[in-house]
Design a protein around this motif. Sequence first.
Motif, mmCIF file in Angstrom:
data_model
loop_
_atom_site.group_PDB
_atom_site.id
_atom_site.type_symbol
_atom_site.label_atom_id
_atom_site.label_comp_id
_atom_site.label_asym_id
_atom_site.label_seq_id
_atom_site.Cartn_x
_atom_site.Cartn_y
_atom_site.Cartn_z
ATOM 1 N N THR A 1 16.955 43.872 37.430
ATOM 2 C CA THR A 1 15.756 43.545 36.606
ATOM 3 C C THR A 1 15.307 44.694 35.833
ATOM 4 O O THR A 1 15.287 45.816 36.698
ATOM 5 C CB THR A 1 14.786 42.733 37.614
ATOM 6 O OG1 THR A 1 13.699 42.603 36.363
ATOM 7 C CG2 THR A 1 14.365 43.663 38.727
ATOM 8 N N SER B 1 9.049 47.379 39.592
ATOM 9 C CA SER B 1 8.335 46.943 40.756
ATOM 10 C C SER B 1 9.222 45.846 41.438
ATOM 11 O O SER B 1 9.466 46.109 42.775
ATOM 12 C CB SER B 1 7.076 46.353 40.539
ATOM 13 O OG SER B 1 6.381 45.855 41.832
ATOM 14 N N ASN C 1 12.224 45.301 35.482
ATOM 15 C CA ASN C 1 10.761 45.449 36.254
ATOM 16 C C ASN C 1 10.771 46.353 37.263
ATOM 17 O O ASN C 1 11.442 45.775 38.396
ATOM 18 C CB ASN C 1 10.249 43.937 36.522
ATOM 19 C CG ASN C 1 8.947 44.011 37.004
ATOM 20 O OD1 ASN C 1 8.548 44.933 37.580
ATOM 21 N ND2 ASN C 1 8.060 42.945 36.898
#
Length: 411
Positions: free
Chosen positions: A280, A284, A282
Amino acid sequence: MNTQEIVESFSNFKEFKNIDRVTMMNILEEVFKNMIAKKYGDDENFDVIVNPDKGDIEIWRNRVVVEDGAVEDDNAEIEYSKAIQIEPDFEIGEEVAEELKLDSFGRRNILAMRQNLISKIHELEKDSLYKLYKDRVGEIVTGEVYQIWKREILVLDDEGNELILPKSEQIPSDFFKKGDAVRAVVLKVDMKNNNPIIVLSRTSPVFLERLFELEVPEIFDGLITIKNIVREPGERAKVAVESYDDRVDPVGACVGMKGSRIHGIVRELRNENIDVINYTTNPSLYITRSLSPAKISSINIKEDEMRADVFLNPDQVSLAIGKGGHNIKLASKLTEYEIDVYRESDEDLDDVNLDEFNDEIEGWIIDTFKSIGLDTAKSVLELSKDDLVQRTDLEDESIENVLNILKAEFE
């Protein structure tokens, strides 16, 4: 060895490796013409015919028929009286083709030619082998262990070509015997002293990537892409995958039904623990997934420093760090973030930091526990003796001693 035996020793060229028939015929023709030019001063009026099916070679000299006594160039012209001995209906001005036997060149010339031919063939074999494997860098090859040395293993491929598998490119638990089949990826091809050196690797991330391509059709077909691979060979690997088709679960496809696909890869890598992670953008979420199997409570990303502070429950810290610190180290490499692990702040106030026991427990033992995320007495006591032995690689006696000291603190 007579002249005929010398000729036969190289006239059948099918035995040579990595050299096609046309190229070999051209080499033979070139070498024979060099011998002809050396003896006669010129090879323009000679035809060299190589017969690959019969394994023989014919040499024909073409000369023009001139009147007796009118020969100016014995190599290009032949007297009429000699020409009609070859064929009685020759006339002056016609061209005579006369076959020359190899014996006529003499043993010394043929030996020199043979040496020249062998030298050219070996050079061509080396060049062909270099080009062949230069185009195969990054491919998996299978070979047979032929010789085992202290620092490397000599492997022969199906054609008998020599490949090198250095100790540094072997998985630590690899053990091979002569005659064993071995799979590895072509790491690099170098030329050393005009000899091609083909180096294999079983520790390269590319080897793991190719194994996934072999086992997972969706990767081979391009439905799933491997975004990144990091490895501690023989210990642990993390593979980030992504699917361009929403209907395809990339992690599930790579693992297979009941682990059927990944089991073969794990066996090939000597039981290397492989974590397949859904890629991903993202950061985090990516870091959270990369620290699997640990469950993260919260995370603080520092984008400008490419750092991440990860907070976990005490029982998850050792899972995040992993045996020998492999898990957190690989997670950092995979995500390209420096990851720091912290315990949740609501710790038991009665707990005692391990450093407080430095008068009873040796410093290096305390550091070993801290390296796997166990920095307090209760964090150590929460785990069983067997679990601590497995995670720290300390002796049973050392673990038993530490547990007794820590238990006494709370009695």
